[in-house]
Design a protein around this motif. Structure first.
Motif, PDB file in Angstrom:
ATOM      1  N   ASP A 138       0.885  -1.174   0.000  1.00 63.46           N
ATOM      2  CA  ASP A 138       0.000   0.000   0.000  1.00 63.46           C
ATOM      3  C   ASP A 138       0.914   1.212   0.000  1.00 63.46           C
ATOM      4  OD1 ASP A 138      -1.954  -1.841   0.346  1.00 63.46           O
ATOM      5  OD2 ASP A 138      -2.522  -1.234   2.370  1.00 63.46           O
ATOM      6  N   MET A 139       0.681   2.128  -0.929  1.00 63.45           N
ATOM      7  CA  MET A 139       1.549   3.301  -0.991  1.00 63.45           C
ATOM      8  C   MET A 139       0.742   4.544  -1.345  1.00 63.45           C
ATOM      9  SD  MET A 139       3.713   2.018  -4.286  1.00 63.45           S
ATOM     10  CE  MET A 139       3.070   2.063  -5.950  1.00 63.45           C
ATOM     11  N   ARG A 140       1.321   5.714  -1.034  1.00 62.35           N
ATOM     12  CA  ARG A 140       0.628   6.979  -1.301  1.00 62.35           C
ATOM     13  C   ARG A 140       1.493   7.845  -2.205  1.00 62.35           C
ATOM     14  NH1 ARG A 140      -0.440   9.058   3.677  1.00 62.35           N
ATOM     15  NH2 ARG A 140      -2.583   8.392   3.704  1.00 62.35           N
ATOM     16  N   ASN A 141       0.866   8.391  -3.248  1.00 59.79           N
ATOM     17  CA  ASN A 141       1.550   9.290  -4.170  1.00 59.79           C
ATOM     18  C   ASN A 141       1.869  10.592  -3.431  1.00 59.79           C
ATOM     19  OD1 ASN A 141       1.954  11.382  -6.216  1.00 59.79           O
ATOM     20  ND2 ASN A 141       1.216   9.872  -7.685  1.00 59.79           N
ATOM     21  N   ILE A 142       3.138  10.969  -3.402  1.00 57.92           N
ATOM     22  CA  ILE A 142       3.563  12.144  -2.642  1.00 57.92           C
ATOM     23  C   ILE A 142       2.959  13.425  -3.206  1.00 57.92           C
ATOM     24  CG2 ILE A 142       5.601  13.577  -2.130  1.00 57.92           C
ATOM     25  CD1 ILE A 142       7.073  10.909  -1.649  1.00 57.92           C
ATOM     26  N   LYS A 143       2.870  13.528  -4.533  1.00 54.82           N
ATOM     27  CA  LYS A 143       2.335  14.759  -5.132  1.00 54.82           C
ATOM     28  C   LYS A 143       0.824  14.870  -4.980  1.00 54.82           C
ATOM     29  CE  LYS A 143       4.876  17.479  -8.286  1.00 54.82           C
ATOM     30  NZ  LYS A 143       6.225  16.958  -8.538  1.00 54.82           N
ATOM     31  N   THR A 144       0.111  13.789  -5.314  1.00 53.57           N
ATOM     32  CA  THR A 144      -1.347  13.873  -5.372  1.00 53.57           C
ATOM     33  C   THR A 144      -2.031  13.414  -4.085  1.00 53.57           C
ATOM     34  OG1 THR A 144      -1.623  11.617  -6.194  1.00 53.57           O
ATOM     35  CG2 THR A 144      -1.252  13.331  -7.848  1.00 53.57           C
ATOM     36  N   GLY A 145      -1.317  12.637  -3.263  1.00 52.96           N
ATOM     37  CA  GLY A 145      -1.925  12.112  -2.039  1.00 52.96           C
ATOM     38  C   GLY A 145      -2.775  10.871  -2.274  1.00 52.96           C
ATOM     39  N   ALA A 146      -2.898  10.451  -3.556  1.00 52.70           N
ATOM     40  CA  ALA A 146      -3.735   9.288  -3.882  1.00 52.70           C
ATOM     41  C   ALA A 146      -3.063   7.996  -3.418  1.00 52.70           C
ATOM     42  CB  ALA A 146      -3.980   9.234  -5.385  1.00 52.70           C
ATOM     43  N   LYS A 147      -3.889   7.089  -2.898  1.00 49.87           N
ATOM     44  CA  LYS A 147      -3.358   5.792  -2.451  1.00 49.87           C
ATOM     45  C   LYS A 147      -3.367   4.817  -3.616  1.00 49.87           C
ATOM     46  CE  LYS A 147      -4.246   5.739   2.471  1.00 49.87           C
ATOM     47  NZ  LYS A 147      -4.967   5.084   3.557  1.00 49.87           N
ATOM     48  N   LYS A 148      -2.448   3.865  -3.570  1.00 45.28           N
ATOM     49  CA  LYS A 148      -2.352   2.877  -4.643  1.00 45.28           C
ATOM     50  C   LYS A 148      -1.912   1.552  -4.029  1.00 45.28           C
ATOM     51  CE  LYS A 148       0.239   2.274  -9.012  1.00 45.28           C
ATOM     52  NZ  LYS A 148      -0.839   2.152  -9.992  1.00 45.28           N
ATOM     53  N   ASP A 149      -2.492   0.472  -4.529  1.00 43.50           N
ATOM     54  CA  ASP A 149      -2.057  -0.871  -4.143  1.00 43.50           C
ATOM     55  C   ASP A 149      -1.245  -1.425  -5.299  1.00 43.50           C
ATOM     56  OD1 ASP A 149      -3.398  -0.793  -1.803  1.00 43.50           O
ATOM     57  OD2 ASP A 149      -5.112  -1.970  -2.457  1.00 43.50           O
ATOM     58  N   GLN A 150      -0.115  -1.985  -4.989  1.00 46.70           N
ATOM     59  CA  GLN A 150       0.729  -2.518  -6.047  1.00 46.70           C
ATOM     60  C   GLN A 150       1.296  -3.850  -5.599  1.00 46.70           C
ATOM     61  OE1 GLN A 150       1.125  -1.055  -9.077  1.00 46.70           O
ATOM     62  NE2 GLN A 150       2.324  -2.822  -9.704  1.00 46.70           N
ATOM     63  N   ARG A 151       1.443  -4.771  -6.553  1.00 46.31           N
ATOM     64  CA  ARG A 151       2.035  -6.077  -6.237  1.00 46.31           C
ATOM     65  C   ARG A 151       3.331  -6.263  -7.005  1.00 46.31           C
ATOM     66  NH1 ARG A 151      -2.943 -10.410  -5.921  1.00 46.31           N
ATOM     67  NH2 ARG A 151      -3.907  -9.446  -4.105  1.00 46.31           N
ATOM     68  N   TRP A 152       4.313  -6.840  -6.319  1.00 42.64           N
ATOM     69  CA  TRP A 152       5.578  -7.178  -6.952  1.00 42.64           C
ATOM     70  C   TRP A 152       5.914  -8.622  -6.630  1.00 42.64           C
ATOM     71  CZ3 TRP A 152       5.283  -2.050  -5.066  1.00 42.64           C
ATOM     72  CH2 TRP A 152       5.662  -1.051  -5.965  1.00 42.64           C
TER      73      TRP A 152
END
Length: 189
Positions: free
Chosen positions: A42-56
């Motif tokens: 779970d991460m948050r875009n520093i510029k927009t503040g939008a949250k994003k889920d990403q898998r690696w």
């Protein structure tokens, strides 16, 4: 920037992904019945503040950005820019006023502020939790008001409105929270 394996990501780290910078909020390693482990982040875009889920996959590499938290002294504002000084080197750093949003009025000259730098670029700024300001206008107390409902509107010397107890009068200095402009106590001395 430094490459690291996806399974080394930890909360608080900052990474670059698809040209954007993200703060890691949390990561979980999931191991499916068959196949390789997957890192769910779970991460948050520093510029927009939008949250994003990403898998690696564990073997994937990500770009980790170097972050630093530093203290600066606020000097003055120039247009849309705030001029900060490094108290150790006396070097000046400039940041956009937007970095503080609605907390901007609480910034006062010579205040020590915390700045988070990513790869040397300021991305966030924190103020001390409280600041002392003068009440420039306070409504008179309405007779018959009960103590519980007795907070009254007041205007602070920085142009921010807040609610204060009935005994606070115009010209008094009070301590307010920089987070939400709420009254803390009368200033001492």
């Amino acid at each position: 920037m430094a490459k690291m394996q996806a399974n080394q990501m930890r909360a608080g780290m900052v990474i670059e992904f698809e040209g954007q910078r993200y703060t890691i909020l949390k990561q979980n390693i999931m191991i499916p019945g068959k196949g390789n482990a997957i890192i769910q982040v779970d991460m948050r875009n520093i510029k927009t503040g939008a949250k994003k889920d990403q898998r690696w996959r564990t073997a994937d590499t990500v770009e980790r950005l170097m972050t630093e938290d530093k203290e600066f002294t606020y000097s003055y504002a120039e247009g849309d820019t705030l001029i900060l000084m490094d108290p150790e080197t006396y070097e000046q750093t400039t940041v956009s006023k937007d970095i503080l949003g609605d907390r901007l009025p609480f910034l006062v000259e010579n205040m020590t502020v915390g700045v988070r730098l990513i790869e040397g670029e300021p991305v966030a700024m924190t103020l001390p939790p409280q600041v002392t300001l003068e009440v420039v206008e306070a409504d008179p107390v309405v007779k018959g008001q009960t103590a519980a409902s007795s907070y009254k509107p007041a205007m602070l010397s920085n142009g921010v409105k807040t609610m204060v107890p009935p005994f606070v009068t115009t010209g008094e200095k009070i301590v307010v929270s920089t987070e939400d402009a709420s009254y803390v106590e009368r200033a001492k001395g």
